[in-house]
Structure formats: C-alpha cells, structure tokens
Motif scaffolding. Structure first.
Motif, PDB file in Angstrom:
ATOM      1  N   PRO A  82       9.045  10.475 -10.465  1.00 19.05           N
ATOM      2  CA  PRO A  82       7.969  11.494 -10.794  1.00 19.05           C
ATOM      3  C   PRO A  82       6.652  10.830 -10.400  1.00 19.05           C
ATOM      4  CG  PRO A  82       8.569  10.498 -12.951  1.00 19.05           C
ATOM      5  CD  PRO A  82       9.595   9.753 -11.810  1.00 19.05           C
ATOM      6  N   VAL A  83       5.874  11.737 -10.307  1.00 19.23           N
ATOM      7  CA  VAL A  83       4.279  11.464  -9.791  1.00 19.23           C
ATOM      8  C   VAL A  83       3.393  11.813 -10.991  1.00 19.23           C
ATOM      9  CG1 VAL A  83       2.369  11.700  -8.363  1.00 19.23           C
ATOM     10  CG2 VAL A  83       4.847  11.912  -7.344  1.00 19.23           C
ATOM     11  N   ARG A  84       2.827  10.780 -11.568  1.00 12.24           N
ATOM     12  CA  ARG A  84       2.143  11.122 -12.864  1.00 12.24           C
ATOM     13  C   ARG A  84       0.738  10.540 -12.701  1.00 12.24           C
ATOM     14  NH1 ARG A  84       6.503   7.760 -14.784  1.00 12.24           N
ATOM     15  NH2 ARG A  84       7.881   9.158 -15.977  1.00 12.24           N
ATOM     16  N   GLY A  85      -0.236  11.119 -13.485  1.00 16.71           N
ATOM     17  CA  GLY A  85      -1.630  10.742 -13.366  1.00 16.71           C
ATOM     18  C   GLY A  85      -2.544  11.518 -12.932  1.00 16.71           C
ATOM     19  N   GLU A  86      -3.501  11.372 -12.256  1.00 14.00           N
ATOM     20  CA  GLU A  86      -4.248  12.221 -11.540  1.00 14.00           C
ATOM     21  C   GLU A  86      -3.808  12.566 -10.026  1.00 14.00           C
ATOM     22  OE1 GLU A  86      -8.387  10.994 -11.982  1.00 14.00           O
ATOM     23  OE2 GLU A  86      -7.572   9.557 -13.584  1.00 14.00           O
ATOM     24  N   ALA A  87      -2.729  13.571 -10.086  1.00 15.39           N
ATOM     25  CA  ALA A  87      -2.060  13.588  -8.884  1.00 15.39           C
ATOM     26  C   ALA A  87      -2.552  14.800  -7.933  1.00 15.39           C
ATOM     27  CB  ALA A  87      -0.445  13.658  -9.087  1.00 15.39           C
ATOM     28  N   GLN A  88      -3.511  15.547  -8.596  1.00 19.22           N
ATOM     29  CA  GLN A  88      -3.723  16.850  -8.021  1.00 19.22           C
ATOM     30  C   GLN A  88      -4.742  16.861  -6.964  1.00 19.22           C
ATOM     31  OE1 GLN A  88      -1.708  19.272  -8.816  1.00 19.22           O
ATOM     32  NE2 GLN A  88      -0.828  17.613 -10.300  1.00 19.22           N
ATOM     33  N   SER A  89      -5.541  15.911  -6.812  1.00 17.36           N
ATOM     34  CA  SER A  89      -6.500  15.641  -5.706  1.00 17.36           C
ATOM     35  C   SER A  89      -6.012  15.663  -4.294  1.00 17.36           C
ATOM     36  CB  SER A  89      -7.524  14.333  -5.862  1.00 17.36           C
ATOM     37  OG  SER A  89      -6.730  13.137  -5.708  1.00 17.36           O
ATOM     38  N   ALA A  90      -6.848  16.113  -3.427  1.00 14.08           N
ATOM     39  CA  ALA A  90      -6.325  16.070  -1.975  1.00 14.08           C
ATOM     40  C   ALA A  90      -6.066  14.738  -1.537  1.00 14.08           C
ATOM     41  CB  ALA A  90      -7.506  16.556  -1.194  1.00 14.08           C
ATOM     42  N   ALA A  91      -6.834  13.756  -1.932  1.00 17.06           N
ATOM     43  CA  ALA A  91      -6.331  12.324  -1.582  1.00 17.06           C
ATOM     44  C   ALA A  91      -5.067  11.741  -2.065  1.00 17.06           C
ATOM     45  CB  ALA A  91      -7.563  11.402  -2.070  1.00 17.06           C
ATOM     46  N   ALA A  92      -4.752  12.035  -3.470  1.00 22.77           N
ATOM     47  CA  ALA A  92      -3.638  11.931  -4.300  1.00 22.77           C
ATOM     48  C   ALA A  92      -2.412  12.578  -3.518  1.00 22.77           C
ATOM     49  CB  ALA A  92      -3.588  12.147  -5.610  1.00 22.77           C
ATOM     50  N   ALA A  93      -2.501  13.814  -3.358  1.00 19.09           N
ATOM     51  CA  ALA A  93      -1.555  14.523  -2.797  1.00 19.09           C
ATOM     52  C   ALA A  93      -1.241  14.059  -1.158  1.00 19.09           C
ATOM     53  CB  ALA A  93      -1.793  16.049  -2.464  1.00 19.09           C
ATOM     54  N   SER A  94      -2.151  13.712  -0.566  1.00 22.92           N
ATOM     55  CA  SER A  94      -2.068  13.208   0.701  1.00 22.92           C
ATOM     56  C   SER A  94      -1.278  11.826   0.844  1.00 22.92           C
ATOM     57  CB  SER A  94      -3.039  13.240   1.770  1.00 22.92           C
ATOM     58  OG  SER A  94      -3.955  12.142   1.147  1.00 22.92           O
ATOM     59  N   LEU A  95      -1.666  10.985  -0.037  1.00 19.55           N
ATOM     60  CA  LEU A  95      -0.965   9.805  -0.269  1.00 19.55           C
ATOM     61  C   LEU A  95       0.634   9.760  -0.711  1.00 19.55           C
ATOM     62  CD1 LEU A  95      -1.043   6.665  -0.745  1.00 19.55           C
ATOM     63  CD2 LEU A  95      -1.556   7.011  -2.916  1.00 19.55           C
ATOM     64  N   VAL A  96       0.840  10.693  -1.597  1.00 23.75           N
ATOM     65  CA  VAL A  96       2.129  10.634  -2.005  1.00 23.75           C
ATOM     66  C   VAL A  96       3.278  11.396  -0.908  1.00 23.75           C
ATOM     67  CG1 VAL A  96       3.861  12.099  -3.700  1.00 23.75           C
ATOM     68  CG2 VAL A  96       1.559  10.969  -4.480  1.00 23.75           C
ATOM     69  N   GLN A  97       2.436  12.507  -0.296  1.00 26.52           N
ATOM     70  CA  GLN A  97       3.297  13.159   0.761  1.00 26.52           C
ATOM     71  C   GLN A  97       3.348  12.254   2.057  1.00 26.52           C
ATOM     72  OE1 GLN A  97       4.443  16.670   0.612  1.00 26.52           O
ATOM     73  NE2 GLN A  97       5.667  15.471   2.354  1.00 26.52           N
ATOM     74  N   GLY A  98       2.304  11.358   2.101  1.00 24.98           N
ATOM     75  CA  GLY A  98       2.637  10.320   3.431  1.00 24.98           C
ATOM     76  C   GLY A  98       3.587   9.114   2.970  1.00 24.98           C
ATOM     77  N   ILE A  99       3.625   8.988   1.704  1.00 24.24           N
ATOM     78  CA  ILE A  99       4.803   8.069   1.273  1.00 24.24           C
ATOM     79  C   ILE A  99       6.119   8.342   1.598  1.00 24.24           C
ATOM     80  CG2 ILE A  99       5.732   6.487  -0.767  1.00 24.24           C
ATOM     81  CD1 ILE A  99       2.942   6.423  -1.793  1.00 24.24           C
ATOM     82  N   SER A 100       6.411   9.770   1.210  1.00 27.36           N
ATOM     83  CA  SER A 100       7.679  10.434   1.263  1.00 27.36           C
ATOM     84  C   SER A 100       7.887  10.463   2.819  1.00 27.36           C
ATOM     85  CB  SER A 100       7.623  11.848   0.454  1.00 27.36           C
ATOM     86  OG  SER A 100       8.949  12.200   0.617  1.00 27.36           O
ATOM     87  N   ASP A 101       7.027  10.998   3.522  1.00 31.24           N
ATOM     88  CA  ASP A 101       7.503  11.339   4.944  1.00 31.24           C
ATOM     89  C   ASP A 101       7.471  10.012   5.883  1.00 31.24           C
ATOM     90  OD1 ASP A 101       6.849  13.659   4.660  1.00 31.24           O
ATOM     91  OD2 ASP A 101       4.955  14.116   5.310  1.00 31.24           O
ATOM     92  N   GLN A 102       6.820   8.835   5.411  1.00 30.38           N
ATOM     93  CA  GLN A 102       7.046   7.642   6.257  1.00 30.38           C
ATOM     94  C   GLN A 102       8.339   7.156   5.789  1.00 30.38           C
ATOM     95  OE1 GLN A 102       5.173   6.403   8.675  1.00 30.38           O
ATOM     96  NE2 GLN A 102       3.927   8.016   8.749  1.00 30.38           N
ATOM     97  N   LEU A 103       8.614   7.096   4.550  1.00 30.84           N
ATOM     98  CA  LEU A 103       9.855   6.487   4.099  1.00 30.84           C
ATOM     99  C   LEU A 103      11.114   7.297   4.611  1.00 30.84           C
ATOM    100  CD1 LEU A 103      11.123   4.415   2.422  1.00 30.84           C
ATOM    101  CD2 LEU A 103      10.927   5.750   0.197  1.00 30.84           C
ATOM    102  N   ALA A 104      10.910   8.399   4.798  1.00 30.77           N
ATOM    103  CA  ALA A 104      11.936   9.273   5.548  1.00 30.77           C
ATOM    104  C   ALA A 104      12.256   8.881   7.145  1.00 30.77           C
ATOM    105  CB  ALA A 104      11.776  11.035   5.365  1.00 30.77           C
ATOM    106  N   THR A 105      10.958   8.866   7.628  1.00 30.69           N
ATOM    107  CA  THR A 105      11.156   8.324   8.916  1.00 30.69           C
ATOM    108  C   THR A 105      11.644   6.940   9.104  1.00 30.69           C
ATOM    109  OG1 THR A 105       9.077   9.286   9.536  1.00 30.69           O
ATOM    110  CG2 THR A 105       9.557   7.670  11.018  1.00 30.69           C
ATOM    111  N   LEU A 106      11.385   5.785   8.308  1.00 35.15           N
ATOM    112  CA  LEU A 106      11.739   4.420   8.520  1.00 35.15           C
ATOM    113  C   LEU A 106      13.270   4.400   7.997  1.00 35.15           C
ATOM    114  CD1 LEU A 106       8.795   2.703   6.445  1.00 35.15           C
ATOM    115  CD2 LEU A 106       9.319   2.512   8.904  1.00 35.15           C
ATOM    116  N   LEU A 107      13.712   5.274   7.081  1.00 35.76           N
ATOM    117  CA  LEU A 107      15.284   5.355   6.677  1.00 35.76           C
ATOM    118  C   LEU A 107      16.292   6.187   7.731  1.00 35.76           C
ATOM    119  CD1 LEU A 107      14.968   5.594   3.015  1.00 35.76           C
ATOM    120  CD2 LEU A 107      15.410   3.407   4.196  1.00 35.76           C
TER     121      LEU A 107
END
Length: 504
Positions: A103-128
């Motif tokens: 899960p993603v907790r805390g202040e996750a609604q900002s544009a910066a937070a959303a872009s970070l989380v989406q970037g982690i997911s996308d980059q991990l999918a690319t690496l794997l």
C-alpha cells in the motif's frame, strides 16, 4: 471435467491423466495428498509408471494452467511429501503479480507523490521484464486471495518543498521485511527518483533469493547456494548467461560491504558459474584465463572460511568450490561438507555436495544413493532437481552403468524437455547408431569444436575423479561418438591417451 477456460478465453482440454489428478486434488482443497495417494487414484487410467511420474503430470498440469511452482495459485508442493490444492472456489479480487507496489500511505495525493509512485512501479516493471508482472495497488491490504511474491510498501510525507519517502520491501506470504530505504527529494524532482528506487528494490529481491542469511531456519529441501544464484538470475533476467546478472549485483554489494565473507563466497561461486558455462565464456579463451579464475576462487574461499563458520549453506558452497578447483583441498572440502551436514537441517544441499566427493573418490553406489535422497526432496523440474539428475548421470557414467545413465537421462528430459541439449554428454560408447538429433548436431562440429567440447567435459567433470578408469568412463561415450562422426582428429591427444590406457 474435460476442459477449462484460460485467462485469454482459450479452451484447455485435459488428458485423462490430467483430469484424474485435477479432480483428486480440487475435491479436497487444503488437504495434503501424497504421491502414493495420487498414484493410486491415477492408476485407473492404465498408463501410470512409477510414483515419480505423478510429479511429471503435476508439472505438465501446472504449465497448462499457467501456474508457477514458486508462487502457486492452484497446486502447492509440500517437499518430500506431496501436493496441496490451494485455489479458493471464487477469487475475483485476487492479485497475481511478482511485485505489488502498495500500500501507499501518507500524503500520496499530490502530483509529486503520484509521479514518484507511478515512476517506481513503471521502472520496476521495466527492470524486471515482461516475465515478472508488477502492479500498482495503492490501497492494497495483502488479501489472502493474492498470489504475490513481494510487496513494496511506500509511506510519504511532504514538508515545505521536499518529499520524504520510506519504503519497506516484504517477501510474501511470510510478510517478512527484507529491505528498507529512506529517501528525501525536492518535490519538483520526484518524478525522476523512481529509477534509483526501482533499482534498489530489484537488487534487494536478488539478494533475498541468492544470499543465504545465516539467521534463517533451513529446511531439508533448501538448495545449495550455487542453485540459489541461478534461481535469482532466472527471477530477474531471461538471459542464459545468468552469471552476468549475479556479477552486476555482487559488484554493487561488495562495493557497499567490501569485507563481507558471505559476499566473497558468492563472488567465488559466480566465477565458478563462468567456468562451467556452455558454450564457454569467450573471455576465458586466452591462455591461463581459466586458471586465473580458479586461483581467485581458491584465494577467496581459503581467506573467508572463518567468516562463514556459522552458515551451513555457505560452508557447503566453500566445500564445493575447493573440490572443483582441484588444488589438493579434497580432505578440507569433505570436512566442511560433513560439518555442514552435521550442524544443519539442509539435508538436500548436503546430499548434493557430499555425493560429488563420494563419487570422485570412487564410492559410486553411495553417491547415487545420496543423489536419490536429494531428488526425493527436490521440486520436480526445478533447477535443483535437474542439477541432481545431471550429477547422478555423471556418477553412473563413471561407474560404466550405461543402462542407469539411459534411465536417468530420460528422467532428466521428462522433468525438463529443453535439457535434451545435454544428450551428447550421456551417449553410450556401445551404441552403433546414435539418435538422429544427436548425430546431426555432432556431425556439424569441426575438429576444433569437438576438442573444445571434450576439454570442457573433462575440466568441469571428469578430472575430479581420482581413478583414471572413472575419468575415462565419463569421457568415453562422447569421445567415441565424435571419433565415429568426425574422425580421430576430434580427440585431444591427452584424452586419447587416457582412453587408450583404460582399455589395456
């Protein structure tokens, strides 16, 4: 039940054996069914062989259902005992993925937070890569219906222009935290931070699979470290040269922890993987290339023995490496293997290592008995199962038990059909006619290629046998086949002398 509908809508039509096994398992969800129970149930088809054929049918059924033995959705293995049907009757909300970001907790609604989380997911999918699914589920609660190997939890906190992130990577289904990371970044730069965090997560997954933790409880079915390294590489790369993945991960880990004895042993194992790879690593073609690697392996192992005293799997790895380098350390290797067996519950790994030393001392029946015990503990079709079958074939070749080699090699091809590329190594010198695929493959070799193949077999296997007769028996089948098809120039002079001396 004659058929089922796949996830893509295609119809899966089951054979009679598959239907019987599927019905027997699914009608008793959660119950452990032994091989013998399943064998009796399937005997009615009139086509069953021994109990080990149950493993083959399970393996085939998993493949048809798209089930992964390491992260099963339908059929789970109880090592050395049998199988359990684990699928629930209705699991519409289940998540199936290698990694869940959430899960993603805390202040996750900002544009910066959303872009970070989406970037982690996308980059991990690319690496794997495409073979390892990554899904982003911000509100994921780890539901019981999920089939997930790892979960990356993220907590976020915004402070003025900065974004703070705390990550915890969990291994599932145990829920054990295997790595944590703290990051602080300017909110305007959050979108670019996903790459570094994804690389960290990928490296942590590799270390969890590959590196034996001295504090973890070992089971009889735990595999040797050389197999763990291979499985870690398989999890993160589709390349057959998995040692390259291990090399990259180990370089980074050793830079971070340069004095860690466990990483030194793993580095030595990775050098070993380069030495035994087929086709051979071109980087070792220069004179002295392989010898230099063996020098480094010997130095690493002898210099780090004191630091791995309490880790049974690493002691077995050290024993294997000292045995392989063939530098006069056989008695020390045997002592390490015996101590690891006496002090731990990792029976399967110990059977494999001790069996190699027994067979090379000439105790062929005793070695085969240990391999058979390991095979009973191994997951059918797993890397460890294949490893044990190859070792057993080698022991039987040394003992000139050609019918045994034929039976065991067929079991090998049954467990993993794409292992038939190894068939030339197991051919009999007494067969007048080689199987057509083997003959075609060997006939295409130049004399130079033939000599390279034979030297590789000698260096990685035959040379470790103390008796010249056993060394010759390991070499004779392939050498005879190449001499027949290509001519006497296919055989290196030293191997030709070995073979001639053994029949005087």
């Amino acid at each position: 039940m004659r058929s089922a509908r796949g996830a893509d809508g295609s119809e899966i039509v089951f054979t009679r054996q598959e239907r019987v096994l599927l019905m027997e398992l699914s009608r008793r969800p959660g119950a452990l069914l032994s091989r013998s129970e399943l064998h009796r149930a399937m005997a009615a088809t009139g086509r069953m062989a021994g109990e080990r054929n149950v493993d083959f049918i399970v393996n085939r059924l998993r493949a048809r259902l798209g089930d992964d033995a390491r992260a099963p959705r339908f059929i789970a293995t109880q090592y050395g005992e049998g199988y359990v049907w684990i699928a629930a009757a209705d699991r519409p909300d289940g998540v199936a993925a290698f990694v869940v970001v959430g899960p993603v907790r805390g202040e996750a609604q900002s544009a910066a937070a959303a872009s970070l989380v989406q970037g982690i997911s996308d980059q991990l999918a690319t690496l794997l890569g495409s073979g390892r699914k990554v899904v982003l589920v911000p509100d994921w609660q780890g539901d019981e219906a999920a089939q997930v190997a790892f979960a990356l939890e993220i907590s976020l906190h915004a402070e003025l222009s900065d974004l703070h992130a705390a990550m915890a990577l969990r291994s599932l289904p145990s829920g054990r935290v295997i790595a944590t990371r703290r990051a602080r970044m300017a909110q305007r730069e959050a979108a670019g931070q996903g790459v570094a965090i994804a690389r960290w997560a990928r490296g942590a997954i590799w270390r969890h699979i590959a590196v034996p933790d001295g504090s973890e409880l070992l089971t009889p079915s735990d595999v040797p470290v050389e197999i763990r390294l291979n499985e870690a590489g398989r999890a993160l790369t589709r390349s057959p040269e998995r040692w390259r993945e291990a090399e990259a991960q180990l370089r980074k880990a050793r830079d971070e922890r340069p004095g860690d004895p466990s990483l030194a042993i793993l580095w030595a194992l990775n050098l070993f993987a380069r030495l035994i790879q087929w086709p051979p690593d071109p980087g070792l073609a220069s004179p002295g290339g392989a010898t230099a690697l063996e020098d480094e392996i010997e130095t690493l192992v002898l210099g780090n023995l004191a630091g791995i005293e309490d880790n049974a799997l690493l002691k077995l790895a050290a024993a294997k490496l000292l045995f392989f380098t063939d530098r006069g350390h056989l008695e020390l290797a045997e002592q390490l293997a015996d101590e690891a067996f006496a002090d731990s519950t990792a029976f399967g790994a110990a059977y494999a290592t001790r069996g190699q030393m027994l067979m090379c001392r000439g105790a062929i029946p005793e070695a085969v008995a240990l391999y058979d015990k390991g095979i009973e503990l191994a997951e059918f079709g797993s890397d460890f199962h294949i490893y044990l079958l190859v070792l057993k074939c080698t022991a039987l070749m040394a003992g000139n038990d050609r019918p045994g080699v034929a039976r065991t090699s067929e079991e090998l091809y049954l467990a993993r059909p794409n292992s038939r590329w190894m068939a030339p190594f197991f051919i009999s010198p007494y067969d007048d006619d080689l199987p057509e695929p083997v003959a075609a493959a060997l006939s295409a070799y130049s004399p130079e290629r033939c000599q390279q193949v034979l030297r590789h077999l000698y260096q990685t296997s035959a040379r470790h046998f103390l008796a010249a007769g056993h060394r010759a028996s390991v070499m004779r089948g392939l050498a005879t086949g190449l001499r027949r098809l290509v001519g006497p120039q296919a055989i290196p002079d030293d191997i030709a002398r070995l073979l001639a001396a053994s029949i005087r």
